[in-house]
Design an enzyme around this catalytic site. Structure first.
Site, mmCIF file in Angstrom:
data_model
loop_
_atom_site.group_PDB
_atom_site.id
_atom_site.type_symbol
_atom_site.label_atom_id
_atom_site.label_comp_id
_atom_site.label_asym_id
_atom_site.label_seq_id
_atom_site.Cartn_x
_atom_site.Cartn_y
_atom_site.Cartn_z
ATOM 1 N N GLU A 1 2.887 -6.619 2.588
ATOM 2 C CA GLU A 1 2.305 -5.620 2.971
ATOM 3 C C GLU A 1 3.127 -4.654 3.621
ATOM 4 O OE1 GLU A 1 -1.290 -6.025 5.250
ATOM 5 O OE2 GLU A 1 -1.874 -3.937 4.871
ATOM 6 N N HIS B 1 0.917 -1.281 -0.042
ATOM 7 C CA HIS B 1 0.089 -0.045 -0.035
ATOM 8 C C HIS B 1 0.602 1.328 0.026
ATOM 9 C CE1 HIS B 1 -3.417 -2.604 0.862
ATOM 10 N NE2 HIS B 1 -3.062 -2.922 2.000
#
Lengths: 345, 345
Positions: free
Chosen positions: B283, B8
């Site tokens: 992540e 992200h």
């Protein structure tokens, strides 16, 4: 001995379900509401009703099951606070009778008369009754009495403190166990139960509950939800939140049961979580009753998985199967010691 | 090559946060609402902002990260449907610019302009825009746009079908990823994320979605929530619900990433879930950024755990690190093949 700390009374006589129907029908038509005394179940019926549990207990080599009302049956969100209170005492009384009739097989744990929006302190009279008068050794505490809407307060909130004070005074642990889900996003046993276990553990990481209650004990069922699998995540999150190491912060007070229904999961649990924090359980007859086609054995025959873990030594096995349960449930230990003294006399 | 499918944009330039502040201030005072064009971030600032990701990618031996807007930043429940739509296109445009500037390092995945109570079909124009015009290879789909109140419909509900039809037409998978939690019972990364993963998988067991959409593909992040740890429970529940074996029922369409932050968890994932269903991911820089004192390495350096699994052969490693990602994200595969052809030419 082998103590299974997580069994629910899921084979109740049909009369109990009919009583519940009339109780809830009474919400619409007060004339239909039954008096608690109208529920008639004989001792013979009670004994007969738990034969399936006793059969499986013996086939699988178990000795004693810590027995509480059906978890999904608690349904704290259904009806009214008064309905919940009557229903709770009816269910607890049945557990008391089963465990009094069959003390070799069962030890009693109760449900609490929780209701969404009502103070946990309202549960204190029933808690005192079942422990002080009926000899219960623990309680099930629902962290989400709203049934999947999570509209209440985290279990670290001060509103829970009066209840925890009495639990500590009485020296009884709580299993953190939700009931059925009225949120159609959450399947009860497939999502709500596991999510609640995970959620409760994370709330405990964020809070500082055991500083205020050093002797309070919680059992997180279903192998701790997602927690052991994500143990690195939880250790890392505790670190980011500037909490102490989990071993210091929580593991003196928080325990996991072994309701994990395949060998690799049990192996992970036993590798990651210290042995002192693992308590044998199967939730039989419970969430998953079938036979695993990959093994030919019941999914919930959890003792088999533990027996298969070659890395556990005799002392570790003793702790998981008996020692930890006697430590976490001191009233169970006293009950068992008294029984042993009786049979020796 | 090593493809990390779950990154992200958590290092956005401060200007984006200020834009968001003004956007939300505009709810109280419309005069403060900024125009999307007022957000000025130069290419140099964008490139500078993702240097931490590139540094870690290279240190850890990664090649390409599938890059999407900050998950907690999506906050679909905040503001209004219009606010959500503007915010989504602003965030997606930034992802597009980063991935266009640094195509060797990043491939774009977008967020959708979901809003509680609004039909998923309202997201179709933005889905078409980011895939057809901007070349995105996938989307993040929030199974709970209410932010922890779970007030919407399960992902198997027919209200989602128009969106799935377009996803299938465009051949893009969705990562099932919630955003921040506005329910104080749920810590975002410690409870809400993991619960959502578990919940979505159980919804898929209950439903029959892939009969209606045989080519639809979902990635469940964070190692599948609690699912692999409780694989026996899920196999058993599917059996009780008279669903097909999970391998037939779901595993042609559902994939798990490797965002599991310790070795025993990764070992379980790789043992229990077929290799074809596991996609490498970290992540990073995400939920857990610290260094594990037990290993001296970052919790989220997930490649190390996979490298340590001696039972994986070369083909399995290829699938986890590259092959499965190219299969699940066909537009990524085409993008990489085109790039390879370009450099060969």
């Amino acid at each position: 001995m082998i103590i299974d700390i997580h069994g629910h009374y899921t084979t109740e006589p049909a009369a109990l379900g009919l009583f519940r129907d009339r109780q809830l029908a009474g919400l619409a038509d007060a004339a239909r509401r039954p008096s608690p005394g109208s529920l008639k179940i004989s001792d013979e019926e009670l004994i007969e009703s738990v034969q399936p549990q006793i059969k499986k207990q013996q086939e699988r080599g178990g000795d004693l099951t810590i027995f509480s009302p059906r978890a999904s049956g608690m349904a704290h969100h259904v009806g009214s606070a008064d309905i919940s209170a009557v229903w709770t005492s009816v269910c607890n009384d049945l557990i008391h009778r089963v465990c009094t009739l069959l003390p070799q097989n069962f030890a009693p744990v109760g449900q609490l008369p929780q209701f969404p929006g009502r103070a946990p302190s309202e549960c204190i009279p029933e808690l005192r009754r079942i422990v002080e008068e009926l000899g219960f050794v623990g309680v099930n505490l629902n962290p989400d009495p709203s049934g999947g809407h999570w509209s209440g307060e985290p279990i670290t909130d001060r509103s829970w403190y009066p209840l925890y004070e009495v639990m500590c005074e009485l020296d009884v642990p709580a299993m953190i166990h939700v009931s059925s889900s009225c949120n159609h996003n959450f399947h009860a046993t497939g999502a709500h139960y596991i999510n609640a276990d995970t959620t409760a553990f994370m709330q405990l990481i964020q809070g500082d509950l055991f500083k205020d209650f050093p002797t309070l004990k919680f059992v997180i069922p279903h192998g701790g939800g997602a927690v052991p699998y994500h143990w690195g995540r939880y250790r890392g999150l505790a670190q980011e939140l500037k909490r102490p190491l989990l071993a210091e912060h929580l593991l003196g007070n928080v325990f996991f049961d072994t309701c994990v229904y395949h060998l690799p999961g049990m192996e992970l649990l036993a590798k990651v979580i210290p042995t002192d924090n693992i308590l044998f359980a199967s939730e039989m007859l419970g969430a998953v009753k079938g036979i695993d086609p990959e093994t030919g054995h019941h999914y919930d025959d959890t003792k088999r998985y533990i027996d298969a873990l070659a890395f556990l030594d005799a002392e570790q096995r003793y702790k998981i199967f008996e020692g930890n349960a006697r430590r976490v449930y001191p009233r169970l230990d006293r009950r068992l010691s008294a029984r042993a003294a009786d049979s020796a006399a």
